[in-house]
Motif scaffolding. Structure first.
Motif: not given
Ligand SMILES: [Zn+2]
Length: 290
Positions: A20, A138-139, A229, A274
């Motif tokens: 991230c 974050d996923h 990502d 993102h």
């Molecule tokens: Zn991410």
């Protein structure tokens, strides 16, 4: 927030330090032919980075950046498919977000995913199909809500997630404890979820060992590729740049080249999860895209 929640938040955050072709049915290539009715793009948190160069190039040293983050809820005939699950909902109760130990990244979740779903009129129990682009925090923050869904994971991601050292790959194991008994379909490559070419999981390893992206054929917008990502920013996509934190740079380049050909072949547009600038132009839930 109790101690175990704090531990969970810290583990979920640690992941952010790191973060991230199978045959496509003919129907997938026909413009307008789709069984997808609509898609909700849900705000699923923000990643505030102090030094963008970790994701881009040394030229961005010291430059701050706020990464967008989304979950995507897709209506296919009478069923729901959820793609990604954002940061853990408990972070919504932390007004200052959660900052990693090195102080380089602070993450926020402004509204719980469960509440965003409720506004749409959906409960986690209604989600028949669930997949994450990859297992980073974050996923996968709310993955536990979907333990009763059919879950689609690349075998390589499954092995990384449930293997001996998920944290080494930036994967928070706590996010996956409640999925141990879930129905997880392990994939080895692309997967046409409804066998009609309208929702197709694309294997795009590199950011993590079993990273995947999602092709969705929308009725009016047309075909869209949801990046996960495999690429973080439009500038990285244009320069074919690999973030320093990726699991495998060579795989990432191969995935980017593969997706470039795929976009050309299908005419799909790329929505980069993102990328904050691109995200601003996309309607958010409870509105939807068709
Ligand atoms: Zn991410």
């Amino acid at each position: 927030m109790n101690i175990s929640q704090a531990a969970l938040a810290s583990i979920a955050l640690s992941a952010l330090l790191y973060a991230c072709s199978s045959a496509m049915p003919d129907a997938a290539r026909q413009p307008g032919a789709t069984s997808v009715e609509r898609m909700y793009v849900i705000e699923c948190g923000e990643n505030h980075a102090k030094d963008l160069s970790i994701w881009t190039s040394p030229a961005d040293k010291g430059k701050a950046y706020v990464f967008a983050n989304h979950c995507y809820l897709i209506r296919h005939r009478a069923e729901w498919f959820l793609w990604d699950s954002g940061h853990p909902d408990m972070i919504t109760s932390m007004p200052n977000g959660v900052t990693n130990p090195r102080g380089t990244l602070t993450v926020y979740m402004k509204k719980p995913l469960a509440e965003s779903l409720k506004e749409i009129g959906v409960t986690p129990a209604d989600i028949a199909h669930f997949a994450m682009s990859h297992s980073h925090g974050d996923h996968s923050g709310n993955a536990r809500l979907f333990a009763r869904s059919t879950i689609y994971m690349q075998a390589a991601e499954y092995e990384a997630t449930y293997g001996p050292d998920p944290l080494k790959l930036g994967i928070p194991p706590a996010n996956f404890e409640s999925l141990r008994e879930a129905r997880i379909i392990k994939l080895n490559g692309d997967h046409d979820v409804f066998r009609d070419g309208s929702v197709v999981i694309k294997s795009t390893p590199g950011h993590t060992p079993g990273h995947q992206s999602l092709f969705v054929r929308l009725p009016k917008t047309g075909p869209v590729l949801l990046s996960g990502d495999f690429v973080h920013l439009t500038s990285n996509w244009q320069a074919k740049r690999v973030p320093s934190i990726n699991y495998n740079a060579e795989q990432t380049i191969r995935s980017m080249n593969g997706m470039e050909s795929f976009l050309q072949a299908t005419g799909a547009i790329l929505w980069i999860n993102h990328d904050a600038e691109q995200s601003r132009a996309i309607p958010k839930a409870p509105a939807f895209v068709e």
